[in-house]
Design a protein around this motif. Structure first.
Motif, PDB file in Angstrom:
ATOM      1  N   SER A  82       0.840  -1.206   0.000  1.00 31.05           N
ATOM      2  CA  SER A  82       0.000   0.000   0.000  1.00 31.05           C
ATOM      3  C   SER A  82       0.869   1.247   0.000  1.00 31.05           C
ATOM      4  CB  SER A  82      -0.944   0.017   1.203  1.00 31.05           C
ATOM      5  OG  SER A  82      -0.213   0.187   2.401  1.00 31.05           O
ATOM      6  N   VAL A  83       0.272   2.330  -0.468  1.00 33.15           N
ATOM      7  CA  VAL A  83       0.930   3.635  -0.484  1.00 33.15           C
ATOM      8  C   VAL A  83      -0.071   4.652   0.050  1.00 33.15           C
ATOM      9  CG1 VAL A  83       1.978   5.426  -1.916  1.00 33.15           C
ATOM     10  CG2 VAL A  83       2.356   3.013  -2.467  1.00 33.15           C
ATOM     11  N   GLU A  84       0.350   5.438   1.039  1.00 34.33           N
ATOM     12  CA  GLU A  84      -0.516   6.453   1.633  1.00 34.33           C
ATOM     13  C   GLU A  84       0.192   7.799   1.583  1.00 34.33           C
ATOM     14  OE1 GLU A  84      -1.121   5.125   5.625  1.00 34.33           O
ATOM     15  OE2 GLU A  84      -1.630   3.104   4.977  1.00 34.33           O
ATOM     16  N   LEU A  85      -0.589   8.845   1.441  1.00 32.50           N
ATOM     17  CA  LEU A  85      -0.048  10.191   1.504  1.00 32.50           C
ATOM     18  C   LEU A  85       0.287  10.509   2.954  1.00 32.50           C
ATOM     19  CD1 LEU A  85       0.509  12.712  -0.221  1.00 32.50           C
ATOM     20  CD2 LEU A  85      -1.815  13.458   0.270  1.00 32.50           C
ATOM     21  N   ALA A  86       1.462  11.080   3.179  1.00 34.48           N
ATOM     22  CA  ALA A  86       1.839  11.471   4.534  1.00 34.48           C
ATOM     23  C   ALA A  86       0.871  12.540   5.035  1.00 34.48           C
ATOM     24  CB  ALA A  86       3.271  11.996   4.539  1.00 34.48           C
ATOM     25  N   PRO A  87       0.711  12.679   6.356  1.00 34.58           N
ATOM     26  CA  PRO A  87      -0.211  13.685   6.890  1.00 34.58           C
ATOM     27  C   PRO A  87       0.095  15.092   6.356  1.00 34.58           C
ATOM     28  CG  PRO A  87       0.575  12.238   8.636  1.00 34.58           C
ATOM     29  CD  PRO A  87       1.368  11.911   7.413  1.00 34.58           C
ATOM     30  N   GLN A  88      -0.963  15.818   6.026  1.00 40.80           N
ATOM     31  CA  GLN A  88      -0.857  17.169   5.469  1.00 40.80           C
ATOM     32  C   GLN A  88      -1.399  18.173   6.483  1.00 40.80           C
ATOM     33  OE1 GLN A  88       0.561  17.427   2.204  1.00 40.80           O
ATOM     34  NE2 GLN A  88       0.910  15.267   2.696  1.00 40.80           N
ATOM     35  N   LYS A  89      -0.909  19.397   6.436  1.00 42.04           N
ATOM     36  CA  LYS A  89      -1.399  20.446   7.333  1.00 42.04           C
ATOM     37  C   LYS A  89      -2.754  20.970   6.882  1.00 42.04           C
ATOM     38  CE  LYS A  89       3.224  21.928   8.587  1.00 42.04           C
ATOM     39  NZ  LYS A  89       4.233  22.966   8.454  1.00 42.04           N
ATOM     40  N   VAL A  90      -2.933  21.110   5.558  1.00 42.97           N
ATOM     41  CA  VAL A  90      -4.164  21.640   4.995  1.00 42.97           C
ATOM     42  C   VAL A  90      -4.797  20.566   4.120  1.00 42.97           C
ATOM     43  CG1 VAL A  90      -5.170  23.443   3.537  1.00 42.97           C
ATOM     44  CG2 VAL A  90      -3.201  23.973   4.989  1.00 42.97           C
ATOM     45  N   GLU A  91      -6.053  20.237   4.371  1.00 44.71           N
ATOM     46  CA  GLU A  91      -6.737  19.222   3.574  1.00 44.71           C
ATOM     47  C   GLU A  91      -6.978  19.748   2.163  1.00 44.71           C
ATOM     48  OE1 GLU A  91     -10.771  16.557   3.736  1.00 44.71           O
ATOM     49  OE2 GLU A  91      -9.894  17.276   5.601  1.00 44.71           O
ATOM     50  N   GLY A  92      -6.768  18.891   1.157  1.00 41.87           N
ATOM     51  CA  GLY A  92      -6.971  19.268  -0.236  1.00 41.87           C
ATOM     52  C   GLY A  92      -5.745  19.880  -0.885  1.00 41.87           C
ATOM     53  N   GLU A  93      -4.661  20.028  -0.126  1.00 45.07           N
ATOM     54  CA  GLU A  93      -3.390  20.537  -0.648  1.00 45.07           C
ATOM     55  C   GLU A  93      -2.282  19.579  -0.246  1.00 45.07           C
ATOM     56  OE1 GLU A  93      -2.396  24.482   0.612  1.00 45.07           O
ATOM     57  OE2 GLU A  93      -4.411  25.239   0.239  1.00 45.07           O
ATOM     58  N   ILE A  94      -1.215  19.606  -1.023  1.00 40.92           N
ATOM     59  CA  ILE A  94      -0.050  18.816  -0.632  1.00 40.92           C
ATOM     60  C   ILE A  94       1.024  19.796  -0.167  1.00 40.92           C
ATOM     61  CG2 ILE A  94       1.789  17.295  -1.420  1.00 40.92           C
ATOM     62  CD1 ILE A  94      -0.170  15.815  -3.085  1.00 40.92           C
ATOM     63  N   ASP A  95       1.195  19.882   1.137  1.00 43.98           N
ATOM     64  CA  ASP A  95       2.248  20.720   1.706  1.00 43.98           C
ATOM     65  C   ASP A  95       3.380  19.866   2.287  1.00 43.98           C
ATOM     66  OD1 ASP A  95       1.133  19.832   4.163  1.00 43.98           O
ATOM     67  OD2 ASP A  95      -0.176  21.576   4.226  1.00 43.98           O
ATOM     68  N   ASN A  96       3.141  18.571   2.423  1.00 44.39           N
ATOM     69  CA  ASN A  96       4.154  17.608   2.852  1.00 44.39           C
ATOM     70  C   ASN A  96       4.282  16.593   1.719  1.00 44.39           C
ATOM     71  OD1 ASN A  96       5.846  15.827   4.111  1.00 44.39           O
ATOM     72  ND2 ASN A  96       4.391  15.194   5.676  1.00 44.39           N
ATOM     73  N   ARG A  97       5.269  16.752   0.889  1.00 45.81           N
ATOM     74  CA  ARG A  97       5.411  15.936  -0.327  1.00 45.81           C
ATOM     75  C   ARG A  97       6.097  14.599  -0.020  1.00 45.81           C
ATOM     76  NH1 ARG A  97       5.785  21.322  -1.972  1.00 45.81           N
ATOM     77  NH2 ARG A  97       4.269  21.784  -3.591  1.00 45.81           N
ATOM     78  N   GLN A  98       5.439  13.810   0.817  1.00 46.72           N
ATOM     79  CA  GLN A  98       5.960  12.505   1.189  1.00 46.72           C
ATOM     80  C   GLN A  98       4.851  11.465   1.120  1.00 46.72           C
ATOM     81  OE1 GLN A  98       7.662  12.943   5.106  1.00 46.72           O
ATOM     82  NE2 GLN A  98       9.435  14.053   4.330  1.00 46.72           N
ATOM     83  N   VAL A  99       5.245  10.232   0.806  1.00 47.09           N
ATOM     84  CA  VAL A  99       4.316   9.106   0.827  1.00 47.09           C
ATOM     85  C   VAL A  99       4.886   8.024   1.732  1.00 47.09           C
ATOM     86  CG1 VAL A  99       3.267   9.518  -1.429  1.00 47.09           C
ATOM     87  CG2 VAL A  99       5.322   8.131  -1.286  1.00 47.09           C
TER      88      VAL A  99
END
Length: 129
Positions: free
Chosen positions: A83-100
């Motif tokens: 599986s691959v998940e997006l790392a937790p983000q500060k703002v929903e709907g934006e990618i401010d933490n470019r990690q998976v």
């Protein structure tokens, strides 16, 4: 008769040259200048001995609607990725933490996964942890 032998020899030589020319060239040093202990760590990272989780930085992943799904699909298409998940983000709907976060099974090869991301246009990826 000699003429036929020469023609066959030329054809064989051309075939050998084409075969050698199509081999991949490895321009990196064997251990990239690392000591033997550090080289062992690099080798261990290349093929994971046990299942686990790692975090990849994907700096060119900009949006959650196109980029992240491409990264997810690409990595999950890699052998042994569960599986691959997006790392937790500060703002929903934006990618401010470019990690998976990648969950994988034993035998997973990080180099193969990074190469597949490069083929998709995500070139500057690296393992964070």
């Amino acid at each position: 008769m000699r003429g036929i032998a020469y023609i066959i020899a030329v054809i064989a030589a051309v075939g050998i040259m084409i075969g050698i020319g199509s081999l991949p060239v490895d321009s990196t040093p064997a251990n990239d200048g690392l000591g033997s202990a550090e080289a062992a760590v690099v080798t261990q990272v290349a093929a994971m001995a046990e299942s686990g989780t790692l975090t990849l930085s994907v700096p060119e992943m900009m949006c959650p609607f196109s980029c992240y799904p491409r990264v997810k699909k690409t990595l999950e298409g890699t052998a042994l990725v569960t599986s691959v998940e997006l790392a937790p983000q500060k703002v929903e709907g934006e990618i401010d933490n470019r990690q998976v976060i990648v969950n994988y099974d034993a035998g997973f090869k990080l180099d193969d996964a990074l190469e597949m991301l490069k083929e998709e246009g995500f070139n500057k990826n690296e393992m964070v942890q």
